[in-house]
Write a protein that holds these residues in place. Sequence first.
Motif, PDB file in Angstrom:
ATOM      1  N   PRO A   1       0.894  -1.146   0.061  1.00 43.47           N
ATOM      2  CA  PRO A   1      -0.115  -0.112  -0.029  1.00 43.47           C
ATOM      3  C   PRO A   1       0.798   1.361   0.107  1.00 43.47           C
ATOM      4  O   PRO A   1       1.754   1.287   0.531  1.00 43.47           O
ATOM      5  N   VAL A   2       0.350   2.288  -0.554  1.00 38.52           N
ATOM      6  CA  VAL A   2       1.024   3.726  -0.464  1.00 38.52           C
ATOM      7  C   VAL A   2      -0.089   4.539  -0.662  1.00 38.52           C
ATOM      8  O   VAL A   2      -1.081   4.298  -1.215  1.00 38.52           O
ATOM      9  N   VAL A   3       0.069   5.876  -0.128  1.00 44.30           N
ATOM     10  CA  VAL A   3      -0.754   6.965  -0.283  1.00 44.30           C
ATOM     11  C   VAL A   3      -0.457   7.656  -1.717  1.00 44.30           C
ATOM     12  O   VAL A   3       0.723   7.874  -1.925  1.00 44.30           O
ATOM     13  N   TYR A   4      -1.593   7.782  -2.467  1.00 42.58           N
ATOM     14  CA  TYR A   4      -1.348   8.371  -3.783  1.00 42.58           C
ATOM     15  C   TYR A   4      -1.407  10.048  -3.664  1.00 42.58           C
ATOM     16  O   TYR A   4      -1.963  10.447  -2.792  1.00 42.58           O
ATOM     17  N   GLY A   5      -0.770  10.796  -4.343  1.00 41.91           N
ATOM     18  CA  GLY A   5      -0.439  12.152  -4.561  1.00 41.91           C
ATOM     19  C   GLY A   5      -1.233  12.750  -5.724  1.00 41.91           C
ATOM     20  O   GLY A   5      -1.440  14.014  -5.701  1.00 41.91           O
ATOM     21  N   ASP A   6      -1.776  12.003  -6.542  1.00 44.41           N
ATOM     22  CA  ASP A   6      -2.618  12.632  -7.630  1.00 44.41           C
ATOM     23  C   ASP A   6      -3.209  11.512  -8.166  1.00 44.41           C
ATOM     24  O   ASP A   6      -3.568  10.179  -7.864  1.00 44.41           O
TER      25      ASP A   6
ATOM     26  N   GLY B   1       6.329  12.327  -0.056  1.00 44.85           N
ATOM     27  CA  GLY B   1       6.359  11.000  -0.294  1.00 44.85           C
ATOM     28  C   GLY B   1       5.211  10.185  -0.922  1.00 44.85           C
ATOM     29  O   GLY B   1       5.179   8.949  -0.652  1.00 44.85           O
ATOM     30  N   ARG B   2       4.155  10.707  -1.603  1.00 48.10           N
ATOM     31  CA  ARG B   2       3.098  10.181  -1.782  1.00 48.10           C
ATOM     32  C   ARG B   2       3.419   9.755  -3.375  1.00 48.10           C
ATOM     33  O   ARG B   2       4.077  10.458  -4.057  1.00 48.10           O
ATOM     34  N   ALA B   3       2.714   8.653  -4.041  1.00 48.36           N
ATOM     35  CA  ALA B   3       2.867   8.446  -5.246  1.00 48.36           C
ATOM     36  C   ALA B   3       2.307   9.179  -6.195  1.00 48.36           C
ATOM     37  O   ALA B   3       1.008   9.560  -6.198  1.00 48.36           O
ATOM     38  N   VAL B   4       3.105   9.478  -7.305  1.00 45.94           N
ATOM     39  CA  VAL B   4       2.440  10.668  -8.403  1.00 45.94           C
ATOM     40  C   VAL B   4       2.999   9.688  -9.716  1.00 45.94           C
ATOM     41  O   VAL B   4       4.128   8.911  -9.682  1.00 45.94           O
TER      42      VAL B   4
ATOM     43  N   TYR C   1      11.409   6.030 -11.252  1.00 44.42           N
ATOM     44  CA  TYR C   1      10.232   5.476 -10.518  1.00 44.42           C
ATOM     45  C   TYR C   1      10.492   4.282  -9.361  1.00 44.42           C
ATOM     46  O   TYR C   1      11.509   3.675  -9.448  1.00 44.42           O
ATOM     47  N   VAL C   2       9.613   4.309  -8.689  1.00 43.73           N
ATOM     48  CA  VAL C   2       9.754   3.457  -7.439  1.00 43.73           C
ATOM     49  C   VAL C   2       8.896   2.218  -7.695  1.00 43.73           C
ATOM     50  O   VAL C   2       8.795   1.286  -7.027  1.00 43.73           O
ATOM     51  N   GLY C   3       7.792   2.144  -8.624  1.00 41.86           N
ATOM     52  CA  GLY C   3       7.046   0.885  -8.902  1.00 41.86           C
ATOM     53  C   GLY C   3       6.056   1.434  -9.971  1.00 41.86           C
ATOM     54  O   GLY C   3       6.153   2.594 -10.671  1.00 41.86           O
ATOM     55  N   THR C   4       5.080   0.609  -9.996  1.00 45.86           N
ATOM     56  CA  THR C   4       3.884   0.549 -10.949  1.00 45.86           C
ATOM     57  C   THR C   4       2.659   0.435 -10.108  1.00 45.86           C
ATOM     58  O   THR C   4       2.310  -0.401  -9.174  1.00 45.86           O
ATOM     59  N   ALA C   5       1.760   1.374 -10.500  1.00 46.89           N
ATOM     60  CA  ALA C   5       0.229   1.325  -9.849  1.00 46.89           C
ATOM     61  C   ALA C   5      -0.403  -0.043  -9.983  1.00 46.89           C
ATOM     62  O   ALA C   5      -0.559  -0.520 -11.159  1.00 46.89           O
TER      63      ALA C   5
ATOM     64  N   ILE D   1      -5.366   5.236  -0.180  1.00 49.61           N
ATOM     65  CA  ILE D   1      -4.429   4.226  -0.115  1.00 49.61           C
ATOM     66  C   ILE D   1      -4.787   3.345  -1.342  1.00 49.61           C
ATOM     67  O   ILE D   1      -5.487   2.645  -1.097  1.00 49.61           O
ATOM     68  N   GLY D   2      -3.778   3.462  -2.365  1.00 46.83           N
ATOM     69  CA  GLY D   2      -3.698   2.392  -3.340  1.00 46.83           C
ATOM     70  C   GLY D   2      -2.417   1.421  -3.163  1.00 46.83           C
ATOM     71  O   GLY D   2      -2.167   1.446  -2.011  1.00 46.83           O
TER      72      GLY D   2
END
Length: 122
Positions: free
Chosen positions: A66-71, A85-88, A96-100, A109-110
């Motif tokens: 899980p990660v908090v999305y920023g957009d 520190g949110r995923a955009v 990049y640190v990953g794929t959605a 929280i995605g």
Amino acid sequence: MKQIHNVVIAYAAEGAILGYRIVAHGEESGGVKQATAVTDKLLGVTTRMPKDPGEHTDVVRSGLTPVVYGDTLKRGDFVTTDNQGRAVKATNQQMYVGTAEEDGEADDIGSIFVTFGTFASA
């Protein structure tokens, strides 16, 4: 929110770190800080619990987490960090640190599949 952790490593928090945030290498060996820029040396995603400076922080280095999305993110988007520190969505030549893994909006929280690289658009 999907979660299958493959590798989780404990680091020492250098500053306050919120749960489910993208983190980067800290100044000290074994240190970690909440990511604040796409130019940070991204490391992974924290687990659920927020941490104070000096506390041990578990960081997911691979797998689904899980990660908090920023957009707004769509499944398959390559993701990097915003200044919280949110995923955009990553843009050309950003690390990049990953794929959605799921669609979502800012502050949802995605989940992402943690994997590293540099995004290159077609």
